[in-house]
Design a protein around this motif. Sequence first.
Motif, PDB file in Angstrom:
ATOM      1  N   ALA A 103      24.728 -10.255  -9.677  1.00  0.00           N
ATOM      2  CA  ALA A 103      24.564  -8.931 -10.018  1.00  0.00           C
ATOM      3  C   ALA A 103      23.105  -8.543 -10.161  1.00  0.00           C
ATOM      4  CB  ALA A 103      25.401  -8.094 -10.845  1.00  0.00           C
ATOM      5  N   ARG A 104      22.522  -9.269 -10.861  1.00  0.00           N
ATOM      6  CA  ARG A 104      21.057  -9.218 -11.325  1.00  0.00           C
ATOM      7  C   ARG A 104      20.317  -9.721  -9.984  1.00  0.00           C
ATOM      8  NH1 ARG A 104      19.677 -12.972 -16.124  1.00  0.00           N
ATOM      9  NH2 ARG A 104      17.634 -12.411 -15.550  1.00  0.00           N
ATOM     10  N   ILE A 105      20.504 -10.628  -9.467  1.00  0.00           N
ATOM     11  CA  ILE A 105      19.740 -10.892  -7.959  1.00  0.00           C
ATOM     12  C   ILE A 105      19.816  -9.685  -6.913  1.00  0.00           C
ATOM     13  CG2 ILE A 105      19.676 -12.613  -6.097  1.00  0.00           C
ATOM     14  CD1 ILE A 105      20.384 -14.599  -8.083  1.00  0.00           C
ATOM     15  N   GLY A 106      21.105  -9.201  -6.818  1.00  0.00           N
ATOM     16  CA  GLY A 106      21.407  -7.986  -6.000  1.00  0.00           C
ATOM     17  C   GLY A 106      20.884  -6.839  -6.393  1.00  0.00           C
ATOM     18  N   ALA A 107      20.522  -6.575  -7.939  1.00  0.00           N
ATOM     19  CA  ALA A 107      19.472  -5.357  -8.069  1.00  0.00           C
ATOM     20  C   ALA A 107      18.141  -5.757  -7.732  1.00  0.00           C
ATOM     21  CB  ALA A 107      19.653  -5.373  -9.667  1.00  0.00           C
ATOM     22  N   ASP A 108      17.666  -6.839  -7.931  1.00  0.00           N
ATOM     23  CA  ASP A 108      16.441  -7.121  -7.276  1.00  0.00           C
ATOM     24  C   ASP A 108      16.230  -6.844  -5.770  1.00  0.00           C
ATOM     25  OD1 ASP A 108      15.843  -7.946  -9.881  1.00  0.00           O
ATOM     26  OD2 ASP A 108      15.497 -10.159  -9.391  1.00  0.00           O
ATOM     27  N   ILE A 109      17.124  -7.128  -5.136  1.00  0.00           N
ATOM     28  CA  ILE A 109      16.939  -7.185  -3.609  1.00  0.00           C
ATOM     29  C   ILE A 109      17.453  -5.753  -3.259  1.00  0.00           C
ATOM     30  CG2 ILE A 109      18.387  -7.447  -1.403  1.00  0.00           C
ATOM     31  CD1 ILE A 109      19.204 -10.424  -2.787  1.00  0.00           C
ATOM     32  N   SER A 110      18.236  -5.039  -3.993  1.00  0.00           N
ATOM     33  CA  SER A 110      18.362  -3.513  -3.900  1.00  0.00           C
ATOM     34  C   SER A 110      17.033  -2.735  -4.040  1.00  0.00           C
ATOM     35  CB  SER A 110      19.335  -2.981  -4.678  1.00  0.00           C
ATOM     36  OG  SER A 110      20.503  -3.775  -4.376  1.00  0.00           O
ATOM     37  N   LYS A 111      16.456  -3.187  -5.207  1.00  0.00           N
ATOM     38  CA  LYS A 111      14.957  -2.446  -5.470  1.00  0.00           C
ATOM     39  C   LYS A 111      13.883  -2.309  -4.193  1.00  0.00           C
ATOM     40  CE  LYS A 111      11.592  -2.346  -8.984  1.00  0.00           C
ATOM     41  NZ  LYS A 111      10.612  -3.032 -10.129  1.00  0.00           N
ATOM     42  N   ALA A 112      13.968  -3.839  -3.601  1.00  0.00           N
ATOM     43  CA  ALA A 112      13.094  -4.058  -2.531  1.00  0.00           C
ATOM     44  C   ALA A 112      13.584  -3.151  -1.326  1.00  0.00           C
ATOM     45  CB  ALA A 112      12.768  -5.240  -2.177  1.00  0.00           C
ATOM     46  N   VAL A 113      14.895  -3.101  -1.044  1.00  0.00           N
ATOM     47  CA  VAL A 113      15.195  -2.383  -0.008  1.00  0.00           C
ATOM     48  C   VAL A 113      15.051  -0.720  -0.114  1.00  0.00           C
ATOM     49  CG1 VAL A 113      17.252  -1.665   1.401  1.00  0.00           C
ATOM     50  CG2 VAL A 113      17.058  -4.079   0.515  1.00  0.00           C
ATOM     51  N   ARG A 114      15.260  -0.351  -1.103  1.00  0.00           N
ATOM     52  CA  ARG A 114      15.004   0.926  -1.554  1.00  0.00           C
ATOM     53  C   ARG A 114      13.622   1.407  -1.267  1.00  0.00           C
ATOM     54  NH1 ARG A 114      17.170   1.078  -6.176  1.00  0.00           N
ATOM     55  NH2 ARG A 114      19.392   1.767  -5.556  1.00  0.00           N
TER      56      ARG A 114
ATOM     57  N   LEU B  18      11.339  -0.090   0.595  1.00  0.00           N
ATOM     58  CA  LEU B  18      10.952  -0.221   2.026  1.00  0.00           C
ATOM     59  C   LEU B  18      11.623   1.177   2.720  1.00  0.00           C
ATOM     60  CD1 LEU B  18      11.698  -3.658   3.033  1.00  0.00           C
ATOM     61  CD2 LEU B  18       9.615  -2.751   3.135  1.00  0.00           C
ATOM     62  N   ALA B  19      12.807   1.405   2.297  1.00  0.00           N
ATOM     63  CA  ALA B  19      13.712   2.572   2.986  1.00  0.00           C
ATOM     64  C   ALA B  19      12.825   3.936   2.690  1.00  0.00           C
ATOM     65  CB  ALA B  19      14.839   2.777   2.777  1.00  0.00           C
ATOM     66  N   GLY B  20      12.238   3.816   1.669  1.00  0.00           N
ATOM     67  CA  GLY B  20      11.497   5.100   1.292  1.00  0.00           C
ATOM     68  C   GLY B  20       9.884   5.004   1.579  1.00  0.00           C
ATOM     69  N   GLY B  21       9.737   4.119   2.392  1.00  0.00           N
ATOM     70  CA  GLY B  21       8.317   4.037   2.864  1.00  0.00           C
ATOM     71  C   GLY B  21       7.068   3.412   1.930  1.00  0.00           C
ATOM     72  N   ASN B  22       7.520   2.840   0.928  1.00  0.00           N
ATOM     73  CA  ASN B  22       6.730   2.371  -0.077  1.00  0.00           C
ATOM     74  C   ASN B  22       6.277   0.754   0.028  1.00  0.00           C
ATOM     75  OD1 ASN B  22       6.619   4.890  -1.348  1.00  0.00           O
ATOM     76  ND2 ASN B  22       8.409   4.448  -2.371  1.00  0.00           N
ATOM     77  N   GLN B  23       5.340   0.165  -0.387  1.00  0.00           N
ATOM     78  CA  GLN B  23       5.019  -0.830  -0.335  1.00  0.00           C
ATOM     79  C   GLN B  23       5.797  -1.671  -1.580  1.00  0.00           C
ATOM     80  OE1 GLN B  23       3.228  -2.833   2.019  1.00  0.00           O
ATOM     81  NE2 GLN B  23       4.057  -4.649   0.859  1.00  0.00           N
ATOM     82  N   PRO B  24       6.784  -2.485  -1.198  1.00  0.00           N
ATOM     83  CA  PRO B  24       7.530  -3.112  -2.252  1.00  0.00           C
ATOM     84  C   PRO B  24       6.830  -4.367  -2.908  1.00  0.00           C
ATOM     85  CG  PRO B  24       8.535  -3.875   0.014  1.00  0.00           C
ATOM     86  CD  PRO B  24       7.514  -2.832   0.057  1.00  0.00           C
ATOM     87  N   ALA B  25       7.260  -4.926  -4.205  1.00  0.00           N
ATOM     88  CA  ALA B  25       6.549  -5.953  -4.490  1.00  0.00           C
ATOM     89  C   ALA B  25       7.838  -6.743  -5.401  1.00  0.00           C
ATOM     90  CB  ALA B  25       5.843  -5.487  -5.656  1.00  0.00           C
ATOM     91  N   CYS B  26       7.617  -7.908  -5.615  1.00  0.00           N
ATOM     92  CA  CYS B  26       8.656  -8.899  -6.170  1.00  0.00           C
ATOM     93  C   CYS B  26       8.519  -8.464  -7.815  1.00  0.00           C
ATOM     94  CB  CYS B  26       8.252 -10.393  -6.192  1.00  0.00           C
ATOM     95  SG  CYS B  26       8.119 -10.724  -4.378  1.00  0.00           S
TER      96      CYS B  26
END
Length: 201
Positions: A180-191, A193-201
């Motif tokens: 679930a924690r890893i999923g939350a990290d991935i979800s943050k990145a997808v969100r 990208l979908a919002g047109g922002n530059q994601p970061a780790c």
Amino acid sequence: MMRAVVAVAALMLAGCGSVPQERFYSLSNGLGAPATDAARTTLAAPAYYIEVPAVTVPKQATRNQLVVTTGAGRVDVLEQERWVSPPAAEIGQALSLAVSGELGTVDVFRAPVPDQAPVYRISTNVQRFESAPGRYALIDAVWSVRQVGSPQVLTCRSVAQETVGAGYDELVAGHRRAVARIGADISKAVRALAGGNQPAC
């Protein structure tokens, strides 16, 4: 003589009756479940979709039996404690449920999607999958997210270690929290990208 035969037969029956029972565990139970009745409505047309292809895992984590760390450099393979499917499939399904539940979307891997619908592909390579009963459950994963058709890709690493109590149920619950924690990290990145922002780790 007859008594001896009866005694031997009784011992054999007792031995057959004491065969340990196999127990099966899953990482996906409870992940991605809707919190309320209102959240159970069908997602007719999400703003975007995700794809979660098969997850890769270390060779020592490919067997169905739980493989546990019991000391420095020592592992035990537990024949009676098993995953309901191979760990790679368990982690993949659990991640799919965690991310799709977090984002309110659908995993469309190997499924058709509407024309022009954005799809974000999530690739995951598990570097370590460690189980130490009574101590910790650890998942160390390198993952990447890219919109299908786009050259832009984000690659990150998440190390999720959860303290666990005694018992294999607690151990599996710890792995579920790690997913679930890893999923939350991935979800943050997808969100992002979908919002047109530059994601970061």
